[in-house]
Write an enzyme that holds these catalytic residues in place. Structure first.
Site, PDB file in Angstrom:
ATOM      1  N   HIS A 230     -92.534  40.025 -74.236  1.00 37.39           N
ATOM      2  CA  HIS A 230     -91.302  40.295 -73.481  1.00 37.39           C
ATOM      3  C   HIS A 230     -91.071  41.804 -73.510  1.00 37.39           C
ATOM      4  O   HIS A 230     -90.780  42.365 -74.566  1.00 37.39           O
ATOM      5  CB  HIS A 230     -90.142  39.547 -74.154  1.00 37.39           C
ATOM      6  CG  HIS A 230     -88.835  39.654 -73.425  1.00 37.39           C
ATOM      7  ND1 HIS A 230     -87.729  38.940 -73.799  1.00 37.39           N
ATOM      8  CD2 HIS A 230     -88.450  40.391 -72.345  1.00 37.39           C
ATOM      9  CE1 HIS A 230     -86.722  39.222 -72.977  1.00 37.39           C
ATOM     10  NE2 HIS A 230     -87.139  40.108 -72.099  1.00 37.39           N
TER      11      HIS A 230
ATOM     12  N   THR B  95     -83.347  35.738 -76.424  1.00 36.93           N
ATOM     13  CA  THR B  95     -82.870  35.262 -75.128  1.00 36.93           C
ATOM     14  C   THR B  95     -81.820  34.162 -75.329  1.00 36.93           C
ATOM     15  O   THR B  95     -82.053  33.202 -76.056  1.00 36.93           O
ATOM     16  CB  THR B  95     -84.065  34.699 -74.322  1.00 36.93           C
ATOM     17  OG1 THR B  95     -85.123  35.651 -74.381  1.00 36.93           O
ATOM     18  CG2 THR B  95     -83.684  34.466 -72.872  1.00 36.93           C
TER      19      THR B  95
ATOM     20  N   HIS C 189     -88.747  28.114 -76.931  1.00 36.22           N
ATOM     21  CA  HIS C 189     -87.609  28.744 -77.606  1.00 36.22           C
ATOM     22  C   HIS C 189     -87.176  27.931 -78.813  1.00 36.22           C
ATOM     23  O   HIS C 189     -86.812  26.765 -78.691  1.00 36.22           O
ATOM     24  CB  HIS C 189     -86.406  28.999 -76.689  1.00 36.22           C
ATOM     25  CG  HIS C 189     -85.696  30.262 -77.093  1.00 36.22           C
ATOM     26  ND1 HIS C 189     -84.947  30.348 -78.229  1.00 36.22           N
ATOM     27  CD2 HIS C 189     -85.703  31.506 -76.554  1.00 36.22           C
ATOM     28  CE1 HIS C 189     -84.500  31.581 -78.376  1.00 36.22           C
ATOM     29  NE2 HIS C 189     -84.954  32.314 -77.376  1.00 36.22           N
TER      30      HIS C 189
ATOM     31  N   ARG D  82     -87.113  47.400 -77.412  1.00 32.60           N
ATOM     32  CA  ARG D  82     -86.913  47.302 -78.866  1.00 32.60           C
ATOM     33  C   ARG D  82     -88.171  46.880 -79.612  1.00 32.60           C
ATOM     34  O   ARG D  82     -88.301  47.132 -80.794  1.00 32.60           O
ATOM     35  CB  ARG D  82     -85.773  46.349 -79.188  1.00 32.60           C
ATOM     36  CG  ARG D  82     -86.115  44.901 -78.972  1.00 32.60           C
ATOM     37  CD  ARG D  82     -85.080  44.005 -79.584  1.00 32.60           C
ATOM     38  NE  ARG D  82     -83.906  43.961 -78.751  1.00 32.60           N
ATOM     39  CZ  ARG D  82     -83.105  42.882 -78.676  1.00 32.60           C
ATOM     40  NH1 ARG D  82     -83.363  41.825 -79.410  1.00 32.60           N
ATOM     41  NH2 ARG D  82     -82.070  42.871 -77.904  1.00 32.60           N
TER      42      ARG D  82
ATOM     43  N   ARG E 100     -88.695  44.258 -73.000  1.00 33.78           N
ATOM     44  CA  ARG E 100     -87.242  44.331 -72.823  1.00 33.78           C
ATOM     45  C   ARG E 100     -86.834  45.684 -72.253  1.00 33.78           C
ATOM     46  O   ARG E 100     -87.489  46.699 -72.519  1.00 33.78           O
ATOM     47  CB  ARG E 100     -86.545  44.129 -74.174  1.00 33.78           C
ATOM     48  CG  ARG E 100     -86.496  42.697 -74.618  1.00 33.78           C
ATOM     49  CD  ARG E 100     -85.660  42.543 -75.886  1.00 33.78           C
ATOM     50  NE  ARG E 100     -85.370  41.143 -76.113  1.00 33.78           N
ATOM     51  CZ  ARG E 100     -84.294  40.518 -75.646  1.00 33.78           C
ATOM     52  NH1 ARG E 100     -83.376  41.164 -74.959  1.00 33.78           N
ATOM     53  NH2 ARG E 100     -84.114  39.244 -75.893  1.00 33.78           N
TER      54      ARG E 100
ATOM     55  N   HIS F 262     -92.891  39.937 -82.134  1.00 33.99           N
ATOM     56  CA  HIS F 262     -92.449  40.367 -83.466  1.00 33.99           C
ATOM     57  C   HIS F 262     -93.500  41.152 -84.240  1.00 33.99           C
ATOM     58  O   HIS F 262     -93.182  41.770 -85.258  1.00 33.99           O
ATOM     59  CB  HIS F 262     -91.922  39.179 -84.269  1.00 33.99           C
ATOM     60  CG  HIS F 262     -90.596  38.717 -83.744  1.00 33.99           C
ATOM     61  ND1 HIS F 262     -89.720  39.561 -83.096  1.00 33.99           N
ATOM     62  CD2 HIS F 262     -90.005  37.500 -83.721  1.00 33.99           C
ATOM     63  CE1 HIS F 262     -88.649  38.891 -82.726  1.00 33.99           C
ATOM     64  NE2 HIS F 262     -88.802  37.636 -83.082  1.00 33.99           N
TER      65      HIS F 262
ATOM     66  N   GLU G  71     -92.854  38.191 -70.076  1.00 32.62           N
ATOM     67  CA  GLU G  71     -91.446  37.800 -69.930  1.00 32.62           C
ATOM     68  C   GLU G  71     -90.673  39.026 -69.523  1.00 32.62           C
ATOM     69  O   GLU G  71     -90.858  40.105 -70.110  1.00 32.62           O
ATOM     70  CB  GLU G  71     -90.903  37.336 -71.282  1.00 32.62           C
ATOM     71  CG  GLU G  71     -91.102  35.906 -71.580  1.00 32.62           C
ATOM     72  CD  GLU G  71     -90.493  35.573 -72.923  1.00 32.62           C
ATOM     73  OE1 GLU G  71     -89.481  36.179 -73.335  1.00 32.62           O
ATOM     74  OE2 GLU G  71     -91.058  34.715 -73.586  1.00 32.62           O
TER      75      GLU G  71
ATOM     76  N   GLU H  57     -90.180  27.230 -67.164  1.00 31.13           N
ATOM     77  CA  GLU H  57     -90.252  27.078 -68.618  1.00 31.13           C
ATOM     78  C   GLU H  57     -88.905  26.525 -69.055  1.00 31.13           C
ATOM     79  O   GLU H  57     -87.869  27.180 -68.877  1.00 31.13           O
ATOM     80  CB  GLU H  57     -90.541  28.418 -69.299  1.00 31.13           C
ATOM     81  CG  GLU H  57     -90.568  28.271 -70.818  1.00 31.13           C
ATOM     82  CD  GLU H  57     -90.985  29.536 -71.552  1.00 31.13           C
ATOM     83  OE1 GLU H  57     -91.761  30.348 -71.002  1.00 31.13           O
ATOM     84  OE2 GLU H  57     -90.502  29.713 -72.690  1.00 31.13           O
TER      85      GLU H  57
ATOM     86  N   GLY I 267     -93.006  31.897 -80.617  1.00 29.79           N
ATOM     87  CA  GLY I 267     -93.117  33.230 -81.179  1.00 29.79           C
ATOM     88  C   GLY I 267     -92.669  33.344 -82.612  1.00 29.79           C
ATOM     89  O   GLY I 267     -93.476  33.392 -83.542  1.00 29.79           O
ATOM     90  N   HIS I 268     -91.364  33.323 -82.810  1.00 26.93           N
ATOM     91  CA  HIS I 268     -90.803  33.687 -84.114  1.00 26.93           C
ATOM     92  C   HIS I 268     -91.401  32.892 -85.267  1.00 26.93           C
ATOM     93  O   HIS I 268     -91.775  33.445 -86.303  1.00 26.93           O
ATOM     94  CB  HIS I 268     -89.279  33.490 -84.072  1.00 26.93           C
ATOM     95  CG  HIS I 268     -88.589  33.972 -85.296  1.00 26.93           C
ATOM     96  ND1 HIS I 268     -88.312  33.156 -86.360  1.00 26.93           N
ATOM     97  CD2 HIS I 268     -88.177  35.204 -85.648  1.00 26.93           C
ATOM     98  CE1 HIS I 268     -87.736  33.859 -87.311  1.00 26.93           C
ATOM     99  NE2 HIS I 268     -87.631  35.106 -86.902  1.00 26.93           N
TER     100      HIS I 268
ATOM    101  N   ASN J 108     -96.247  34.049 -78.558  1.00 25.11           N
ATOM    102  CA  ASN J 108     -95.430  35.226 -78.267  1.00 25.11           C
ATOM    103  C   ASN J 108     -95.554  36.190 -79.448  1.00 25.11           C
ATOM    104  O   ASN J 108     -95.181  35.858 -80.574  1.00 25.11           O
ATOM    105  CB  ASN J 108     -93.969  34.781 -78.061  1.00 25.11           C
ATOM    106  CG  ASN J 108     -93.057  35.960 -77.775  1.00 25.11           C
ATOM    107  OD1 ASN J 108     -93.150  36.996 -78.426  1.00 25.11           O
ATOM    108  ND2 ASN J 108     -92.162  35.806 -76.828  1.00 25.11           N
TER     109      ASN J 108
END
Ligand code: PXP
Length: 245
Positions: A43, A101, A197, A49, A45, A10, A70, A151, A219-220, A7
């Protein structure tokens, strides 16, 4: 081996911090793919953002593995997805102001709305994945909807495993058992199982060892490591963990 979807939201978060044109998610996707990942996730959004519409359009043209979008199950996002045609659309709940999320979809309470969104996406030949908590009723609702993929939200396990105990009611072992049971239930119903996640280099192994889970979206943690050691190395290190028996 468990597949890795990276993901790259970021990368766009960093760009949007200055409202400029770097770093570019398209470049990040290329690097992640060259490092061997199996898919790219973004994602889009509603508040834009991080990822922007243009990013999704460019990624659709450039991603060579698989593009997973997403999205909230809104009219706007369904229209965009039907135009862009990602390989997979993962429906997620989305709340204004949330940091990330928060929890999975409630497929029981919002059955009609989610089912209708899934059908519109499937009609455009987009494989639908539902992001859901590891709960029997949610898996059963997803099965009734006939979606090909779920998922499983790994956040409870991830938070507990990292000792973020204030956030969780379960121990890591209990949360992991819920994920395993849900993966087995979904697998036995013929649903393909992904997960994600909150996963990190420290806690990912227990989840990747669950045989029913084909792919993890991370992702993060990967992007955080990439900021320090480079994206190529960050992706390769995560892949190496997913490859270990
Ligand atoms: N899967 C879903 C459905 C998500 O919403 C997110 C966060 O965007 C992830 C996976 C990845 O989570 P993390 O950034 O904590 O790895």
């Amino acid at each position: 081996m468990t597949k890795l979807g990276v993901n790259i939201d970021h990368i766009a978060t960093l760009r949007e911090a200055r409202k400029t044109n770097e770093p570019d998610p398209v470049a990040a996707a290329v690097l992640a793919e060259l490092a061997g990942c199996h898919g790219i996730t973004v994602h889009l959004r509603s508040d834009r953002r991080h990822i922007q519409d243009r990013d999704v359009e460019l990624l659709r043209e450039t991603v060579k593995t698989r593009l997973n979008l997403e999205m909230a199950a809104t009219e706007e996002m369904i229209r965009i997805a039907r135009e862009v045609k990602p390989d997979t659309a993962t429906l997620v709940p989305e709340f204004p102001g949330e940091l990330t999320t928060q929890g999975g979809l409630d497929c029981v309470r919002n059955y009609d709305m989610i089912s209708a969104a899934a059908q519109e996406l499937e009609a455009a030949a987009i494989a639908v994945s539902l992001f859901i908590d590891p709960e029997k009723q949610q898996i059963e609702a997803a099965q009734r909807m006939g979606v090909p993929i779920i998922e499983i939200n790994t956040a409870s396990y991830a938070d507990a495993s990292l000792y973020l105990t204030l956030k969780t009611e379960l121990t890591a072992a209990e949360a992991l058992e819920e994920i395993k049971a849900s993966a087995i239930l979904a697998g036995s119903a013929g649903i393909r199982v992904h997960g994600g996640h909150g996963l990190t280099y420290r806690n990912v192994r227990a989840v990747s060892q669950i045989p029913e889970i084909e792919e993890l979206n991370i992702g993060h943690n990967v992007i955080s490591r990439a900021a320090l050691v480079g994206l190529d190395r960050a992706v390769r290190e995560m892949l190496a963990l997913l490859q270990e028996e």
